[in-house]
Design an enzyme around this catalytic site. Structure first.
Site, PDB file in Angstrom:
ATOM      1  N   HIS A 119      10.040  11.253  10.445  1.00  5.24           N
ATOM      2  CA  HIS A 119      11.089  12.257  10.217  1.00  5.24           C
ATOM      3  C   HIS A 119      11.291  12.614   8.746  1.00  5.24           C
ATOM      4  CE1 HIS A 119      14.901   9.390  10.006  1.00  5.24           C
ATOM      5  NE2 HIS A 119      13.929   8.968   9.235  1.00  5.24           N
TER       6      HIS A 119
ATOM      7  N   GLY B  49       0.815  -1.216   0.000  1.00  6.21           N
ATOM      8  CA  GLY B  49       0.000   0.000   0.000  1.00  6.21           C
ATOM      9  C   GLY B  49       0.842   1.256   0.000  1.00  6.21           C
ATOM     10  N   ASP B  50       0.142   2.373  -0.149  1.00  6.36           N
ATOM     11  CA  ASP B  50       0.778   3.696  -0.158  1.00  6.36           C
ATOM     12  C   ASP B  50       0.095   4.489   0.936  1.00  6.36           C
ATOM     13  OD1 ASP B  50       1.339   6.386  -0.547  1.00  6.36           O
ATOM     14  OD2 ASP B  50       1.350   6.226  -2.741  1.00  6.36           O
ATOM     15  N   PHE B  51       0.833   4.907   1.940  1.00  7.06           N
ATOM     16  CA  PHE B  51       0.139   5.499   3.094  1.00  7.06           C
ATOM     17  C   PHE B  51      -0.462   6.872   2.809  1.00  7.06           C
ATOM     18  CE2 PHE B  51       4.640   5.823   5.143  1.00  7.06           C
ATOM     19  CZ  PHE B  51       4.925   7.065   4.581  1.00  7.06           C
TER      20      PHE B  51
END
Lengths: 343, 343
Positions: B246, B226-228
């Protein structure tokens, strides 16, 4: 089983991130933060306005310098120089060593990318490795950075030498491989009775003359043009040979020490200094790593121990040889040419 | 007058030559000195025969490693690994962090040449700065070095986390931005009752699967592609988000923490870790310098303090927030999602 209670790799991590520390210092010198702060404490906004530092990283950068103890920060958030930074990193002060840091940044940081290749091949990885300083100095910017680096890198050692050697016993001296003339200038400034100069390749005369003139010493200090492979060394009571022997193979070292012995007045002395390796070859990493720098930079150079140097000097007939640490990263080995015995 | 009795610039010189220390360590790892010495003590000749190191610099190099306390040398002149080197720098050991050092050497050492430019422009100086990991990972060698670097760089922190967090209270977990899956593997190895996996971009599935298989954990650990930015996070009792926040601007951090809160079971927890800046922003250079690394590497990332992180987490409804140093360079901030109150 996993060794789950093992100590963390603290030493390894500390060493591994050493280049971050170095580069933060180099960037601060390049951006002249310490010179700007010499005017007095400044808050973040004032300091940002006085430098080209972009807002995004400014606070982290300046606080990094605080954590590295190069800057201080007071309860009002104002930054100021640490006493060491104020003495050594403010441009224009006689103690300024920014030239060394610019030199390490512009030259060594890049050269050290090739450490592994130097270790595997045993061959130098830079243009200096051909052994020709004439070729090397041909590029004007390289020359400036190198010469300023040499001067700033020698300065603390030379000051110690100027202060601690019994110069009052002698009248003349010459510095071999003098570059800008940092050593003769510091020695002459501290000892007004001395006359002397610096020996180096002829095209460095202009650099030397300008540096000596800036210190108002042109009356007392002379440039001796020459090539120590083909020419004799200038005669004097004391010769200084700093950061010279480590560039060359043992055979060249022996030749230079013999030439020095010939040139020194009876009763005179030779002072050799370099970043010397501790006798046990285990307590001080600096000189051992400096030897790897010689591996990267030169065809046959290396650092060596003070005992090795004393041995070479005694083969060249020097006597009463003494070893004197110079408080920074250098050590001096001093040998004397005995006066001719009375008949 | 000259300040001739001033203390020498010892701190400045120590910091300035930090890149020599780092590069000596990196070269030793590249030449696999520590793995070779895992077989037992070796004298100079034996060690030279076992590595491609040329005779010229060999002794100075190995003695440098002694002076840096990475190697030991006995009275017969035989070299051996220090206990820390033996644990962390011998290839094949589960504790090996050579991947981190190779990554620092191959990637960061070069990137940090551009520190001044990053400070002046506020702009990232590397290809990762575009924010697209898909583009970044396109180069196979870059990907391998980066992934191994991430794994080795996380390993000590993740081990501490696996040992100290009360995992016995939970059944499932997922690591967000898992890369090779270092965190899920270490946690699953130490806690056989747990099931879970790692979430990352779809093309990392193969890397993750291979790494998990090497640790015989394919039955218990799953890859969640997935792609957050566009997808929800996988549901679990505990989510781990290490060295993710970060990289991004505050707005992305807030979005990720909200998504994490949605995905965590009532009564579950979120563990965030990064190299966090000390609250006084003065006592530990590592995290502040790591923030400059984020300046060089990312468009809007930075390090932050644990208190800042706790504040963001509390805005995302996490409660009972705790701060736990992880013994290496990282700190964890842990927040809990309270169970729904009984009606």
């Amino acid at each position: 089983m996993l060794e789950t209670n093992a100590a963390p790799p603290q030493l390894i991590l500390k060493l591994a991130y050493g280049f971050w520390h170095a580069k933060a210092l180099f960037a601060a010198v390049e951006l002249d933060v310490f010179t700007i702060l010499a005017a007095g404490p400044m808050d973040l906004e004032t300091l940002m306005a006085a430098t080209p530092i972009h807002q995004r990283g400014a606070r982290d950068f300046l606080d990094s310098l605080v954590a590295l103890r190069l800057l201080e920060r007071d309860e009002k958030g104002r930054y100021s120089n640490s006493s060491e930074s104020d003495l050594y990193l403010v441009r224009g002060r006689p103690t300024y060593i920014g030239g060394l840091l610019r030199h390490l940044d512009a030259r060594h940081y890049k050269n050290w990318k090739s450490l592994t290749r130097a270790l595997v091949t045993g061959e130098p990885q830079t243009s200096l490795g051909s052994g020709s300083y004439t070729d090397f100095y041909a590029d004007q910017l390289t020359q400036q950075l190198f010469l300023q680096g040499m001067t700033a890198g020698s300065l603390p050692a030379v000051r110690t030498l100027a202060r601690t050697f019994p110069w009052h016993r002698y009248k003349t001296f010459a510095d071999i491989g003098t570059a800008q003339g940092c050593a003769p200038v510091e020695i002459a400034l501290m000892h007004p009775h001395l006359r002397g100069g610096g020996f180096d390749l002829p095209f460095l005369e202009k650099e030397f003359a300008a540096y000596v003139r800036r210190h108002s010493l042109s009356e007392r200090l002379t440039f001796y043009p020459g090539d120590f492979f083909s020419d004799p060394l200038p005669s004097a009571d004391v010769l200084v040979m700093g950061r010279v022997l480590h560039n060359w193979a043992d055979s060249v070292r022996a030749m230079l020490l013999e030439k020095a012995y010939q040139a020194i007045s009876p009763g005179g002395a030779l002072i050799v200094y370099d970043p010397m390796i501790d006798e046990e070859r285990r307590s001080e990493p600096h000189a051992l790593l400096s030897s790897l720098n010689m591996l990267i930079e030169t065809a046959a150079g290396s650092e060596y121990t003070a005992a090795e140097c004393a041995d070479w000097m005694s083969r060249a007939e020097f006597r009463e040889i003494k070893i004197e640490p110079l408080q920074d990263v250098h050590t001096a080995v001093i040998g004397f040419k005995l006066p001719a015995p009375a008949l």
